[in-house]
Scaffold this motif. Structure first.
Motif, short mmCIF file in Angstrom:
data_model
loop_
_atom_site.label_atom_id
_atom_site.label_comp_id
_atom_site.label_asym_id
_atom_site.label_seq_id
_atom_site.Cartn_x
_atom_site.Cartn_y
_atom_site.Cartn_z
N HIS A 10 1.06 -0.93 0.22
CA HIS A 10 -0.08 0.03 0.06
C HIS A 10 0.83 1.17 -0.12
O HIS A 10 1.82 0.62 0.76
N GLU A 11 0.90 2.03 -0.89
CA GLU A 11 1.08 3.35 -0.77
C GLU A 11 1.06 4.56 -0.10
O GLU A 11 -0.49 4.61 0.27
N ILE A 12 1.23 4.37 0.92
CA ILE A 12 0.86 5.59 2.51
C ILE A 12 1.59 7.24 2.19
O ILE A 12 0.89 7.85 2.81
N ALA A 13 3.02 7.18 1.69
CA ALA A 13 2.61 8.84 0.88
C ALA A 13 3.29 8.15 -0.65
O ALA A 13 3.91 7.64 -0.68
N HIS A 14 3.96 9.28 -0.68
CA HIS A 14 4.02 10.10 -2.50
C HIS A 14 5.21 8.95 -2.55
O HIS A 14 6.26 9.21 -1.95
N LEU A 56 -2.88 2.07 6.72
CA LEU A 56 -2.38 3.98 6.84
C LEU A 56 -3.69 4.07 8.25
O LEU A 56 -4.72 4.12 7.73
N THR A 57 -3.77 4.69 8.74
CA THR A 57 -4.85 5.03 9.97
C THR A 57 -4.49 6.70 10.66
O THR A 57 -2.89 7.02 9.89
N GLU A 58 -5.32 6.96 10.97
CA GLU A 58 -5.14 8.52 11.17
C GLU A 58 -6.02 8.36 13.13
O GLU A 58 -6.12 8.91 13.92
N ALA A 59 -6.33 6.89 13.10
CA ALA A 59 -6.56 7.00 14.70
C ALA A 59 -5.72 6.45 15.63
O ALA A 59 -3.93 6.10 15.32
N LEU A 66 3.56 7.87 10.13
CA LEU A 66 4.64 7.00 11.54
C LEU A 66 4.95 6.36 10.20
O LEU A 66 3.64 5.21 10.27
N ALA A 67 6.21 5.55 9.63
CA ALA A 67 6.29 4.46 9.57
C ALA A 67 6.67 3.22 10.24
O ALA A 67 7.67 3.48 10.33
N CYS A 68 5.61 2.84 10.73
CA CYS A 68 5.67 1.73 12.57
C CYS A 68 6.44 0.58 11.40
O CYS A 68 5.57 -0.06 10.09
N TRP A 123 1.05 5.36 10.92
CA TRP A 123 -0.06 6.28 10.84
C TRP A 123 0.67 7.68 10.19
O TRP A 123 0.75 8.02 10.32
N ARG A 124 -0.61 8.59 10.07
CA ARG A 124 -1.25 10.08 9.53
C ARG A 124 -1.40 10.92 10.39
O ARG A 124 -2.66 10.46 11.16
N GLY A 125 -1.22 11.97 10.71
CA GLY A 125 -1.84 13.03 11.61
C GLY A 125 -0.23 13.80 12.14
O GLY A 125 0.66 14.23 11.34
N ASP A 126 -0.49 14.68 12.86
CA ASP A 126 0.18 15.39 14.01
C ASP A 126 1.06 14.53 14.69
O ASP A 126 1.62 14.23 15.78
N GLY A 127 2.31 14.16 13.71
CA GLY A 127 3.82 13.35 14.70
C GLY A 127 4.38 13.90 15.20
O GLY A 127 4.79 13.42 16.22
N ALA A 128 3.87 14.97 15.84
CA ALA A 128 5.03 15.84 16.41
C ALA A 128 4.40 15.66 17.62
O ALA A 128 5.05 15.39 19.07
N GLY A 129 3.40 15.59 17.57
CA GLY A 129 2.02 15.43 19.27
C GLY A 129 2.17 14.23 19.25
O GLY A 129 2.55 13.88 21.09
N LEU A 130 1.97 13.06 18.99
CA LEU A 130 2.22 11.87 18.40
C LEU A 130 3.54 11.30 20.15
O LEU A 130 3.65 10.37 20.57
N LEU A 131 4.33 11.91 19.37
CA LEU A 131 5.59 11.71 19.78
C LEU A 131 6.19 12.43 21.24
O LEU A 131 6.42 11.95 21.94
N ARG A 132 5.56 13.11 20.80
CA ARG A 132 5.75 14.08 22.14
C ARG A 132 5.32 13.37 23.51
O ARG A 132 4.91 13.01 24.36
N ALA A 133 3.92 12.83 22.85
CA ALA A 133 2.84 11.20 23.72
C ALA A 133 3.40 10.30 24.63
O ALA A 133 3.60 10.52 25.73
N LEU A 134 4.15 10.29 23.55
CA LEU A 134 5.08 8.63 24.16
C LEU A 134 6.05 9.04 25.05
O LEU A 134 6.28 8.77 25.79
N ALA A 135 6.70 10.31 24.94
CA ALA A 135 7.75 10.55 25.70
C ALA A 135 7.39 11.03 26.99
O ALA A 135 7.67 10.70 28.07
#
Length: 243
Positions: A13-17, A178-181, A218-220, A226-238
């Protein structure tokens, strides 16, 4: 999504260009149940494969890559750290792609890859960029995040895709490409159950460095991309790791 092997369920699946997620769902007896292994193919003038997959999974991943480009075109076989699902089929890929070389951090090249691989590795310094054509990947050292001294992540700068290895690993075999959830909740439940993080005291600083890159995809390696605010998700993980 294109299924490239009906028996295994391997799909692309193509997740980004120009960036393709190759996924194989599995069920592990005595393990965490349903699980998935992902590789990421960046199609460009110098194509790159991030994660090789397990050695025994090579025919499935090779078949999937071949559905997008001729595997012999690959120029870079990259991975986060030395582990079977990250680079177990490295030498099979070097044989299939005669102009490719291993691409990893300098520590991995020094301590493992230049001995394990059939061709010398290109060991990348922290922050070093590798132009692929239209895309550019940049290496970031993340020692012991989530595990292994030689660990590192790659950012594809054109699409804002962070090739984040074992960060945000999610259990389950039948997940969307690919999810935004929410993936933090499932990945934290998986982390707490498996305890595969090294608990380095430098995790927060390294995650903040990744957050400042402002990734949007975020290519897990395990589970959905996952697609969205990666900065916010990384800070939430921290924050989750600090608790």
């Amino acid at each position: 999504m294109t299924v490239t092997n009906a028996r295994s369920g391997t799909n692309v699946h193509e997740i980004a260009h120009g960036i393709y997620r190759i996924n194989t769902p599995v069920h592990i007896d005595g393990g965490p149940g349903g699980f998935s292994f992902n590789q990421y193919l960046i199609v460009d003038d110098e194509p790159l494969l991030f994660h090789t997959g397990l050695r025994k999974m090579f025919p499935l991943v090779h078949e999937a890559v071949a559905s997008v480009i001729a595997p012999a075109r690959l120029r870079h076989i990259a991975f986060s750290h030395v582990e079977a699902d990250e680079c177990g089929s490295l030498n099979e890929w070097l044989a299939a792609a005669p102009h490719a070389s291993p691409l990893c951090g300098t520590v991995a090249a020094m301590v493992s890859v230049n001995d394990l691989a059939d061709r010398p590795a290109q060991g990348l310094a922290d922050g070093q960029a590798v132009p692929l054509g239209h895309h550019t990947v940049r290496w970031f050292d993340t020692p012991h995040l989530p595990h292994a001294w030689e660990c590192g992540l790659m950012m594809e700068e054109r699409t804002g895709t962070l090739l984040c290895g074992d960060l945000f690993s999610q259990g389950g075999a039948e997940l969307p490409s690919l999810t935004e959830a929410d993936i933090l909740g499932p990945s934290e439940a998986f982390r707490r159950g498996m305890d595969y993080f090294s608990h380095t005291p430098n995790a927060g600083a390294m995650l903040e460095r990744m957050a400042l890159l402002q990734p949007t995809t975020l290519a897990c390696m395990h589970g959905s991309a996952w697609r969205g605010d990666g900065a916010g998700l990384l800070r939430a993980l921290a924050q989750a790791l600090a608790n």
